[in-house]
Design an enzyme around this catalytic site. Sequence first.
Site, PDB file in Angstrom:
ATOM      1  N   GLY A   1      40.072  29.070  63.011  1.00  0.00           N
ATOM      2  CA  GLY A   1      39.571  27.702  63.112  1.00  0.00           C
ATOM      3  C   GLY A   1      38.951  27.296  64.433  1.00  0.00           C
ATOM      4  O   GLY A   1      38.338  26.220  64.518  1.00  0.00           O
TER       5      GLY A   1
ATOM      6  N   GLU B   1      43.868  34.342  63.190  1.00  0.00           N
ATOM      7  CA  GLU B   1      42.823  34.804  62.264  1.00  0.00           C
ATOM      8  C   GLU B   1      41.456  34.212  62.603  1.00  0.00           C
ATOM      9  O   GLU B   1      40.870  33.497  61.795  1.00  0.00           O
ATOM     10  CB  GLU B   1      43.198  34.390  60.832  1.00  0.00           C
ATOM     11  CG  GLU B   1      44.531  34.897  60.361  1.00  0.00           C
ATOM     12  CD  GLU B   1      44.901  34.350  58.984  1.00  0.00           C
ATOM     13  OE1 GLU B   1      44.204  33.442  58.471  1.00  0.00           O
ATOM     14  OE2 GLU B   1      45.897  34.829  58.424  1.00  0.00           O
ATOM     15  N   PRO B   2      40.919  34.492  63.786  1.00  0.00           N
ATOM     16  CA  PRO B   2      39.602  33.930  64.112  1.00  0.00           C
ATOM     17  C   PRO B   2      38.494  34.606  63.323  1.00  0.00           C
ATOM     18  O   PRO B   2      38.552  35.811  63.064  1.00  0.00           O
ATOM     19  CB  PRO B   2      39.458  34.244  65.606  1.00  0.00           C
ATOM     20  CG  PRO B   2      40.278  35.473  65.807  1.00  0.00           C
ATOM     21  CD  PRO B   2      41.415  35.394  64.845  1.00  0.00           C
TER      22      PRO B   2
ATOM     23  N   ARG C   1      34.776  32.658  62.900  1.00  0.00           N
ATOM     24  CA  ARG C   1      33.598  32.085  63.544  1.00  0.00           C
ATOM     25  C   ARG C   1      33.567  32.333  65.056  1.00  0.00           C
ATOM     26  O   ARG C   1      32.528  32.682  65.608  1.00  0.00           O
ATOM     27  CB  ARG C   1      33.613  30.566  63.297  1.00  0.00           C
ATOM     28  CG  ARG C   1      32.357  29.850  63.739  1.00  0.00           C
ATOM     29  CD  ARG C   1      32.583  28.332  63.749  1.00  0.00           C
ATOM     30  NE  ARG C   1      33.223  27.858  62.549  1.00  0.00           N
ATOM     31  CZ  ARG C   1      32.583  27.453  61.450  1.00  0.00           C
ATOM     32  NH1 ARG C   1      31.285  27.459  61.401  1.00  0.00           N
ATOM     33  NH2 ARG C   1      33.267  27.028  60.403  1.00  0.00           N
TER      34      ARG C   1
ATOM     35  N   CYS D   1      13.504  26.751  45.491  1.00  0.00           N
ATOM     36  CA  CYS D   1      13.169  25.567  44.689  1.00  0.00           C
ATOM     37  C   CYS D   1      14.371  24.638  44.564  1.00  0.00           C
ATOM     38  O   CYS D   1      14.988  24.532  43.493  1.00  0.00           O
ATOM     39  CB  CYS D   1      12.662  26.004  43.328  1.00  0.00           C
ATOM     40  SG  CYS D   1      11.177  26.978  43.506  1.00  0.00           S
TER      41      CYS D   1
END
Length: 425
Positions: free
Chosen positions: A252, A285-286, A288, A354
């Site tokens: 997080g 638990e990184p 990002r 589209c």
Amino acid sequence: MKRSRLSEPQDSFYYQKKELTVDGVPLSKLSKKFGSPLYVYSGQAIRNSYHALQSALKGLPVQVCFAVKANSNIHILKLLNSLGAGCDLVSSGEWHRAELAKIPRHKRVLSGVAKTAQELEQLFQLPNAGVGSIHVESAMEFELIVLIANAMKSPVTVAFRYNPDVDAKTLDKISTGRKRDKFGLTREEILDLVVNYGDDEFVRIAGLSIHIGSQITTLKPYDHAFKKLNELKLEVEDHLGCELDYLDLGGGIGVRYQNEKVIELDAYASLIRKHFKKVPKLLIEPGRSLLANAGALVTEVVYSKERGNNRTLILDSGMNDLVRPALYEAYHEMIPTTLSGEKAITWDVVGGICESTDYFAKNRKIAVEGFPGEKLAILSAGAYGFSMSSTYNTRPRLAEVLVDQGKVKLIRKRETLEDLVRHEL
Ligand code: LLP
């Protein structure tokens, strides 16, 4: 070398002689060689972020388990493995990738709210289900695990994912630790399961885990959640009559996409020290924070158009390649791969899909003129970029290139039109 912060985009993506490079290799050259659009990663940026985190956490009994969903390319996983990372997995597919990247099984945890009986039965054929621990997300899942483990006489280690009902103060769409979010178990549910199954012959309750959300930029929610986690730990241990092996604090940690104020790693580590003095083992638990700023999406102008005051830049990339702006209105910096000396123009930047939501940015000042072939880099795209990409509008998924220790390596080939129809009978 001690680093006290995570990588930022400009650390690895910088201009040299007016050419935007990844650690000195011009992006326009890579785009020419491997085609456009293209995902490009800096191995050095990944190493730097990993070392910064490790250095902040020094002295703590922490195992980093990289959240594979953020970037699941096998070569990236191998690189992280070589640095000592384990992994957090949420599907058999991710487990298979961890296997190919040779991440030791004892360093893997298996999360996920919908593990199926079929997936579990397959894993239970391996010692300890092929992982260090399974993170249980519901009472029914736990009862199924007990059933399978006993039927197959296959011992397994589990932890309960606790939903602490804490608001991570991040985007609603990436919050996971509030009561109304679908993840994890409540305190009451966990205590019930501990009372009923604490002495099971095959299923050993070894820990508790939390993960309250993503792109978190202040420590307060962590402080709150860690406190609740500790309280529950004591209650669980009281019922079990022994100490838990570990606590998993989740991922997080937010990164800088634009000019956000982000969490200082040393302050994060101090908070962990404050709460968990006597815990034998901790996991984090990184996802990002290790990958986002190590990657860019290199793309090209196809057309531009001007209607009144509005100017639209149409790229060869679309929301199928990088969905974050369309899905979360997320901000990603966009810069030209060659500095031409032209003044910045205000653009709406769109892809070719589209869908009306296929925007990368609105009213964004970028120094391009809008001519076909001009190249741009969309920064901070290393996490939840390629891993969330799709083939919508029947567009092949992109190639990925890793630049590391002076070497340029194609780590995923561009899909072909034939790949897209391969499974249709
Ligand atoms: N652990 C668990 C159990 C998770 O569900 C997640 C992310 C992580 C760790 C890693 O979180 P991180 O350190 O990356 O924040 N697609 C969204 C993000 C979704 C995150 C889902 N879970 C985005 O692009 O912003």
